[in-house]
Design a protein around this motif. Sequence first.
Motif, PDB file in Angstrom:
ATOM      1  N   GLU A   1      79.575 -43.299  17.067  1.00 42.04           N
ATOM      2  CA  GLU A   1      77.664 -43.766  17.848  1.00 42.04           C
ATOM      3  C   GLU A   1      77.685 -45.401  18.005  1.00 42.04           C
ATOM      4  O   GLU A   1      77.581 -45.958  16.952  1.00 42.04           O
ATOM      5  CB  GLU A   1      77.150 -43.094  16.898  1.00 42.04           C
TER       6      GLU A   1
ATOM      7  N   MET B   1      81.013 -37.259  14.164  1.00 40.56           N
ATOM      8  CA  MET B   1      80.154 -38.028  15.369  1.00 40.56           C
ATOM      9  C   MET B   1      79.122 -39.069  15.158  1.00 40.56           C
ATOM     10  O   MET B   1      78.826 -40.269  15.443  1.00 40.56           O
ATOM     11  CB  MET B   1      78.961 -37.106  16.010  1.00 40.56           C
TER      12      MET B   1
ATOM     13  N   TYR C   1      81.853 -31.925  12.677  1.00 45.92           N
ATOM     14  CA  TYR C   1      81.178 -32.095  13.242  1.00 45.92           C
ATOM     15  C   TYR C   1      80.357 -33.170  12.875  1.00 45.92           C
ATOM     16  O   TYR C   1      80.365 -34.535  14.024  1.00 45.92           O
ATOM     17  CB  TYR C   1      79.988 -31.044  14.039  1.00 45.92           C
TER      18      TYR C   1
END
Length: 173
Positions: free
Chosen positions: A98, A94, A90
Amino acid sequence: METLFWICLITGALYALFSLLFGDLLGDALGGIDLPGFDLFKPVILAAAVTLFGGAGIMLVRYSSFAPVAVVLLALLIAVVGGMFVFFVYVKPMENSEVSTSYSIQEMIGRIGEVTIPVPQVGYGEVMIKLTGGNTLHIAYSFDRCALAAGMRVVIVEEQEGTLGVSLLEDSI
């Protein structure tokens, strides 16, 4: 021993709920502060590990016949493995995703564009500017007060109230 596990489970679950409901608000209030340290010690990973430690401990106490020391060690092992799972599945993906494709119209000054709708001597036309995330179209006027035909390459000279002032790029003649 079971009380410790329940405290960890409830604390981790409440932290997750609090982060879900108020995380953006708190992040905005703190100005997006990024604390120094190892990536594995991010709050989301620590909360997941604490919650897993509590849940695994409760399950092991109730449904196994292991000694208390073995229960704590197994719960710690499950918490570490679960925290690493959260990090690699996760958090790390992530962080890499971004990327913002937004831009300011002020950033257009100095860029090269192409006339898509002819720009008259006095009046407005349209130019296309290529950006990293794709192409963008903007209303434009002739900075030099000369007509610009569709397909001509131009340079953005200025911006006034959301409209771009363009001038013919010399190498496109």
